[in-house]
Design a protein around this motif. Structure first.
Motif, PDB file in Angstrom:
ATOM      1  N   LEU A  30       5.874   3.004  17.386  1.00 31.03           N
ATOM      2  CA  LEU A  30       7.132   3.911  17.181  1.00 31.03           C
ATOM      3  C   LEU A  30       8.326   3.068  16.790  1.00 31.03           C
ATOM      4  N   SER A  31       8.636   2.927  15.516  1.00 32.30           N
ATOM      5  CA  SER A  31       9.697   2.117  15.070  1.00 32.30           C
ATOM      6  C   SER A  31      11.206   3.071  14.735  1.00 32.30           C
ATOM      7  N   PHE A  32      12.376   2.533  15.366  1.00 39.55           N
ATOM      8  CA  PHE A  32      13.502   3.177  14.652  1.00 39.55           C
ATOM      9  C   PHE A  32      14.335   2.068  13.912  1.00 39.55           C
ATOM     10  N   TYR A  33      15.202   2.509  13.044  1.00 40.65           N
ATOM     11  CA  TYR A  33      15.753   1.571  11.976  1.00 40.65           C
ATOM     12  C   TYR A  33      17.150   1.851  12.108  1.00 40.65           C
ATOM     13  N   GLU A  34      17.864   0.563  12.278  1.00 41.73           N
ATOM     14  CA  GLU A  34      19.473   0.458  12.282  1.00 41.73           C
ATOM     15  C   GLU A  34      20.134   1.075  10.975  1.00 41.73           C
TER      16      GLU A  34
ATOM     17  N   ILE B  21      23.422   7.671   9.537  1.00 43.06           N
ATOM     18  CA  ILE B  21      24.432   8.537   9.308  1.00 43.06           C
ATOM     19  C   ILE B  21      25.396   8.747  10.383  1.00 43.06           C
ATOM     20  N   GLY B  22      26.589   8.571  10.055  1.00 46.14           N
ATOM     21  CA  GLY B  22      27.684   8.643  10.931  1.00 46.14           C
ATOM     22  C   GLY B  22      27.927   7.665  11.932  1.00 46.14           C
ATOM     23  N   GLU B  23      26.927   6.635  11.959  1.00 42.94           N
ATOM     24  CA  GLU B  23      26.807   5.565  13.035  1.00 42.94           C
ATOM     25  C   GLU B  23      26.826   6.096  14.425  1.00 42.94           C
ATOM     26  N   ASP B  24      26.045   7.163  14.669  1.00 48.47           N
ATOM     27  CA  ASP B  24      25.962   7.836  15.955  1.00 48.47           C
ATOM     28  C   ASP B  24      24.966   7.396  16.922  1.00 48.47           C
ATOM     29  N   LYS B  25      24.309   6.370  16.344  1.00 48.38           N
ATOM     30  CA  LYS B  25      22.999   5.947  17.162  1.00 48.38           C
ATOM     31  C   LYS B  25      21.952   7.133  17.156  1.00 48.38           C
ATOM     32  N   VAL B  26      21.903   8.020  16.609  1.00 49.78           N
ATOM     33  CA  VAL B  26      20.756   9.124  16.317  1.00 49.78           C
ATOM     34  C   VAL B  26      20.152   8.470  15.189  1.00 49.78           C
ATOM     35  N   TRP B  27      18.938   7.988  15.164  1.00 50.91           N
ATOM     36  CA  TRP B  27      18.389   7.289  14.243  1.00 50.91           C
ATOM     37  C   TRP B  27      17.866   8.066  13.142  1.00 50.91           C
ATOM     38  N   ASP B  28      18.207   8.113  12.082  1.00 47.14           N
ATOM     39  CA  ASP B  28      17.947   8.998  10.661  1.00 47.14           C
ATOM     40  C   ASP B  28      16.484   8.456  10.270  1.00 47.14           C
ATOM     41  N   ASN B  29      16.391   7.050  10.351  1.00 47.84           N
ATOM     42  CA  ASN B  29      15.086   6.551   9.699  1.00 47.84           C
ATOM     43  C   ASN B  29      14.142   5.993  10.811  1.00 47.84           C
ATOM     44  N   TRP B  30      12.873   6.595  10.989  1.00 46.07           N
ATOM     45  CA  TRP B  30      11.998   6.057  11.940  1.00 46.07           C
ATOM     46  C   TRP B  30      10.577   6.270  11.484  1.00 46.07           C
ATOM     47  N   ARG B  31       9.577   5.626  12.085  1.00 50.41           N
ATOM     48  CA  ARG B  31       7.992   5.550  11.598  1.00 50.41           C
ATOM     49  C   ARG B  31       7.246   5.388  12.859  1.00 50.41           C
TER      50      ARG B  31
END
Length: 348
Positions: free
Chosen positions: A296-300, A304-314
């Motif tokens: 599982l990957s998340f991407y910095e 959006i909004g720099e809220d560290k809720v990662w919008d892009n992941w895989r």
């Protein structure tokens, strides 16, 4: 047979209203095309209502002229798919053929069968959400979608593919070897404009990302360092990679409660689809080590909004890619098979 030139859907929406009706000869109820109407429902456990059976009925109803426009050989290629069968092509916004599914090209009965096939591919609890997505992205069901049929029902191999904006979905009757869903699929949603806000209000697919991000919150510092990557791969890069360690945090390195939550993430991803397709995904995973073989990957980038809720992941494994791109709005690319050597054609 010559394929028509394929072009991206233009931005002008067809605003014709599609009224649902009972599909001729099939045990189902079609909802009205407007929001708020009862969604399309195909009765469970009713063999006559299976989408695959309706594809056969639709095929038999087509005139020679219609077949010339939307029916192709099993391994037909074109300029988009290049050396791969067109039936294994996926894109975020395309027409696989020119005729719209509610255009005069099709009779009323054919239109109704196509609608029933389409909604039969989804769990009935998701029909309303699917209609909402289509309304927001394309002006409603039938406004920007087209279909193609590959092979011939009754011959052993056939598949119907429907495409549009934020849509590639397939009905193959398990005749496409190795692949779940009959091949790669695509779904997305721009609920309230092209650039969505951090919490993606109204986006029917955003809860999938919320579920995945809750797992990120469960990770310890070292696990987060492994899971969070600086840059995501290209949007349409959903081909299977060579065997080995996949980017991100390996599920095998997660604790029991984290792996249990990861199973819940997968369940959330599969929730929109009919039971037979969900089971096929699980079979494909099991043949290649299960979720334990995935990472599982998340991407910095794209936060959006720099809220560290990662919008892009895989979520990725030997023959499994579920790539969720939440920025600037939701695009999701899915490629699942039982054979890691299975190849597809993808275009972003």
């Amino acid at each position: 047979m010559n394929l028509p030139n394929l072009t991206h859907i233009d931005s002008e929406l067809d605003r014709r209203h599609f009224l649902g009706a009972t599909a001729a000869g099939a045990a189902m109820t079609l909802g009205a095309g407007s929001l708020g109407a009862a969604p399309t429902e195909v009765k469970a456990n009713d063999a006559e209502a299976k989408p695959e059976n309706l594809v056969a009925d639709l095929y038999e109803s087509l005139t020679p002229k219609q077949r010339e426009s939307i029916c192709f050989g099993w391994d037909q290629t074109d300029e988009r798919s290049k050396d791969m069968p067109l039936r294994l092509h996926v894109s975020n916004n395309w027409r696989i053929t020119r005729p719209g599914v509610i255009s005069p090209f099709f009779t009323r009965d054919q239109q109704e069968m196509i609608e029933a096939i389409f909604f039969g591919l989804y769990d009935k609890q998701w029909h309303g959400k699917v209609r909402q997505q289509l309304k927001d992205d394309a002006g409603g069901y039938g406004k920007r979608q087209s279909i193609a049929i590959f092979g011939e029902p009754g011959s052993g191999k056939f598949e119907l593919v429907m495409t549009g904006r934020h849509l590639t979905i397939r009905c193959d009757g398990d005749s496409t070897e190795h692949f779940a869903f009959g091949g790669p699929i695509f779904y997305g949603h721009a609920a309230r404009g092209f650039n969505e806000k951090p919490d993606h209000p109204g986006n029917v697919f955003w809860p999938q990302a919320v579920k995945a991000n809750k797992l990120y919150e469960m990770l310890d510092g070292k696990q987060r360092d492994e899971a969070l990557l600086a840059f995501e791969p290209a949007e349409s890069e959903v081909h299977f990679q060579k065997e080995g360690k996949y980017p991100g945090l390996a599920a095998a390195e997660m604790s029991a409660d984290q792996r249990e939550h990861l199973t819940g993430v997968l369940d959330t991803l599969l929730e929109p689809y009919r039971e037979s397709d969900r089971k096929e995904v699980h079979r494909c995973l099991k043949q290649n080590g299960g979720l334990e073989a995935c990472s599982l990957s998340f991407y910095e980038t794209g936060d959006i909004g720099e809220d560290k809720v990662w919008d892009n992941w895989r979520l990725e494994g030997p023959s499994f890619v579920w790539y969720f791109r939440g920025a600037p709005h939701v695009h999701v690319w899915v490629n699942v098979a039982s054979d890691p050597s299975a190849k597809i054609s993808a275009e972003g």
